[in-house]
Scaffold this motif. Sequence first.
Motif, PDB file in Angstrom:
ATOM      1  N   UNK A 160      -9.778   5.574  -1.392  1.00 38.46           N
ATOM      2  CA  UNK A 160      -9.287   3.971  -0.317  1.00 38.46           C
ATOM      3  C   UNK A 160      -9.693   3.041  -0.247  1.00 38.46           C
ATOM      4  N   UNK A 161     -11.036   2.989  -1.312  1.00 38.86           N
ATOM      5  CA  UNK A 161     -11.837   1.613  -1.310  1.00 38.86           C
ATOM      6  C   UNK A 161     -11.483   0.707  -2.117  1.00 38.86           C
ATOM      7  N   UNK A 162     -11.015   0.111  -2.280  1.00 41.44           N
ATOM      8  CA  UNK A 162     -10.391  -1.285  -2.942  1.00 41.44           C
ATOM      9  C   UNK A 162      -9.035  -1.273  -3.319  1.00 41.44           C
ATOM     10  N   UNK A 163      -8.097  -0.499  -2.311  1.00 36.81           N
ATOM     11  CA  UNK A 163      -7.117  -0.339  -2.689  1.00 36.81           C
ATOM     12  C   UNK A 163      -5.883  -1.909  -2.197  1.00 36.81           C
ATOM     13  N   UNK A 164      -6.923  -2.501  -1.392  1.00 36.73           N
ATOM     14  CA  UNK A 164      -5.843  -3.822  -1.249  1.00 36.73           C
ATOM     15  C   UNK A 164      -6.312  -5.132  -2.345  1.00 36.73           C
ATOM     16  N   UNK A 165      -7.233  -4.669  -3.297  1.00 34.97           N
ATOM     17  CA  UNK A 165      -7.030  -5.305  -4.444  1.00 34.97           C
ATOM     18  C   UNK A 165      -5.541  -4.369  -5.466  1.00 34.97           C
ATOM     19  N   UNK A 166      -4.843  -5.752  -5.453  1.00 36.37           N
ATOM     20  CA  UNK A 166      -3.432  -5.461  -5.896  1.00 36.37           C
ATOM     21  C   UNK A 166      -3.665  -5.073  -8.217  1.00 36.37           C
ATOM     22  N   UNK A 170      -5.526   2.086 -11.350  1.00 33.58           N
ATOM     23  CA  UNK A 170      -5.812   3.323 -11.169  1.00 33.58           C
ATOM     24  C   UNK A 170      -5.789   4.704 -12.540  1.00 33.58           C
ATOM     25  N   UNK A 171      -6.091   5.317 -12.423  1.00 36.22           N
ATOM     26  CA  UNK A 171      -6.533   6.593 -13.691  1.00 36.22           C
ATOM     27  C   UNK A 171      -5.630   7.441 -13.307  1.00 36.22           C
ATOM     28  N   UNK A 172      -4.809   8.130 -14.080  1.00 40.32           N
ATOM     29  CA  UNK A 172      -4.333   9.662 -13.434  1.00 40.32           C
ATOM     30  C   UNK A 172      -4.528  10.385 -14.238  1.00 40.32           C
ATOM     31  N   UNK A 173      -5.322  10.565 -14.260  1.00 37.69           N
ATOM     32  CA  UNK A 173      -6.224  11.685 -15.315  1.00 37.69           C
ATOM     33  C   UNK A 173      -5.782  13.013 -15.077  1.00 37.69           C
ATOM     34  N   UNK A 174      -4.843  13.535 -14.222  1.00 37.72           N
ATOM     35  CA  UNK A 174      -4.622  14.883 -13.832  1.00 37.72           C
ATOM     36  C   UNK A 174      -2.716  14.767 -14.432  1.00 37.72           C
ATOM     37  N   UNK A 175      -2.731  13.368 -15.309  1.00 36.78           N
ATOM     38  CA  UNK A 175      -1.372  13.552 -15.440  1.00 36.78           C
ATOM     39  C   UNK A 175      -0.937  13.441 -17.445  1.00 36.78           C
ATOM     40  N   UNK A 176      -0.304  14.273 -17.901  1.00 35.26           N
ATOM     41  CA  UNK A 176      -0.516  14.049 -19.439  1.00 35.26           C
ATOM     42  C   UNK A 176      -1.197  12.896 -19.867  1.00 35.26           C
ATOM     43  N   UNK A 177      -1.491  12.231 -21.140  1.00 41.59           N
ATOM     44  CA  UNK A 177      -1.428  11.317 -21.847  1.00 41.59           C
ATOM     45  C   UNK A 177      -2.153  10.197 -20.801  1.00 41.59           C
ATOM     46  N   UNK A 178      -3.014  10.906 -19.238  1.00 43.28           N
ATOM     47  CA  UNK A 178      -3.940  10.240 -18.963  1.00 43.28           C
ATOM     48  C   UNK A 178      -3.219   8.547 -18.748  1.00 43.28           C
ATOM     49  N   UNK A 179      -2.361   7.840 -17.925  1.00 44.49           N
ATOM     50  CA  UNK A 179      -1.772   6.887 -18.001  1.00 44.49           C
ATOM     51  C   UNK A 179      -2.376   5.927 -16.220  1.00 44.49           C
ATOM     52  N   UNK A 180      -2.646   4.648 -16.575  1.00 42.94           N
ATOM     53  CA  UNK A 180      -3.230   3.746 -16.300  1.00 42.94           C
ATOM     54  C   UNK A 180      -2.641   2.588 -15.699  1.00 42.94           C
ATOM     55  N   UNK A 181      -2.316   2.281 -14.228  1.00 45.57           N
ATOM     56  CA  UNK A 181      -1.632   1.438 -13.726  1.00 45.57           C
ATOM     57  C   UNK A 181      -2.381   0.731 -12.822  1.00 45.57           C
ATOM     58  N   UNK A 182      -2.652  -0.950 -12.359  1.00 55.45           N
ATOM     59  CA  UNK A 182      -2.905  -1.442 -11.931  1.00 55.45           C
ATOM     60  C   UNK A 182      -1.998  -1.254 -10.283  1.00 55.45           C
ATOM     61  N   UNK A 183      -2.839  -1.407  -9.336  1.00 53.87           N
ATOM     62  CA  UNK A 183      -1.960  -0.402  -8.481  1.00 53.87           C
ATOM     63  C   UNK A 183      -1.756  -1.130  -7.869  1.00 53.87           C
TER      64      UNK A 183
END
Length: 473
Positions: A160-166, A170-183
């Motif tokens: 929950x830390x800094x989830x107000x920072x749009x 966010x690194x989705x390391x559990x997902x294949x290819x570990x995609x990263x997206x801005x919140x």
Amino acid sequence: MTISTSGAHVLVFPYPAPGHMMPLLDLTNQLATRGLTITILVTPKNLSILNPLLSKHPSIKTLVLPFPAHPSLPTGAENVKDLPPIAFPAIMRSMHQLFTPILHWFQNHPSPPVAILSDMFLWWTHQLACQLGIRRFMFSSSGAMAMSIIYSLRRYPPENDDLNDQNRLISLSRIPNSPIYPWWQLRFLYSTRYVEGDPISEFLKDGVLANMASSGLVFNSFSELERVYFDHVMEEAGHDRVWAVGPLQPTEDDSSAKRSGSRPELASDISSWLDTCEDRTVVYVCFGSQAVLNNKQMEEIASGLEKSGAKFLWCVKEAPKGHMEGDYGVIPLGFEDRVIGRGLIVKDWAPQVMILRHRAIVAFLTHCGWNSVLEGLVAGVPMLAWPMEGEQFLNATLLVDELKVAIRVCEGAQTVPNSDELARVVAESVSKQEIENVRVGKLRRATLDAIKEGGSSYKDLDKLVMHITEGAT
């Protein structure tokens, strides 16, 4: 074709939005062809959409229930395409009011269905099925990658830390290819736009978990497109009752105009105009059945298309009456006159399948809705990606970064593109086709192989019918 002889009875329950209804009705056609007994649950204003399917399969029955009222929705609302996007959570909440009427229908039916096949947005039907002692199968009109990420966000929520920072990455390391997206691209999927304790928020919160707890998961996708993500879904679900049955498409005898709901004369006019164009010279621009662009976006798109020098077909969605009129969906003054002969503007629901399969189409500027993605792949058309909301950002990652059959041109529902940059990308999509054509052509062949007899999706359809049939005995 493998045909079921048991006639196991299934209740099919689509979500009332075109992008959800159409593929599930295409799947229903396949199930009816394989011998299942089917009842389709529909609200009154959407009953006519079933006409082509009911004409082909007179044995299909309908269960017509009134669309439940909701204080957040205007009177008479029954279809997402007629409402602003912000209304769809209220529609999902409203549909839940059908729980008791459906339960009573089951309890009073002389030969009730042995299973429910319902849209991913109707997850509460899992609880309904449990109460009835039957199985519920989830139908996803999105792909396996999207489901993997949406489920991961719910089961393994970000801190929950800094989830107000749009713009927080966010690194989705559990997902294949570990995609990263801005919140800001994930927040809507995570449902945090609603306050804690809000009835709609609480209702949405457990939906993804209920879907994964269903007896089986059916996807409008194919294994060759998203193999690693299907493996991931099965791993998280803890079983292999996951079927990739797509791309689900209209049959050859079901015209594109009928499927889309567009007027036959409009389809004829569009086809006639495309026939006058040379092969692979027209850029098709369409952002789906829901997105309505603000006027600044309209101005920049119009300017970019005009500067590009390319031929184009632009499907414009005007603002729904009573919503955003005047500030959205307005074509710049004088634009249509300046592009006469080079551009065609359609102010209606265009027959997209027919358009994409026309020899004149060279590229597709799209919002990356999953149906549009699949229709583009089947047609073998390279895509220019402008994801706007929801899982569209995830679909764009698959197209642009993994499959490399698309170019990202813009991101965000409120983002205003640069007309000069858009003009350059559109012009290059016509003049520089070699690399994209090779990749898209290869993927198109894999797509068509999946749905033909003996293909992976064809086999999964047979396996799904067999599973439903065996469970009914």
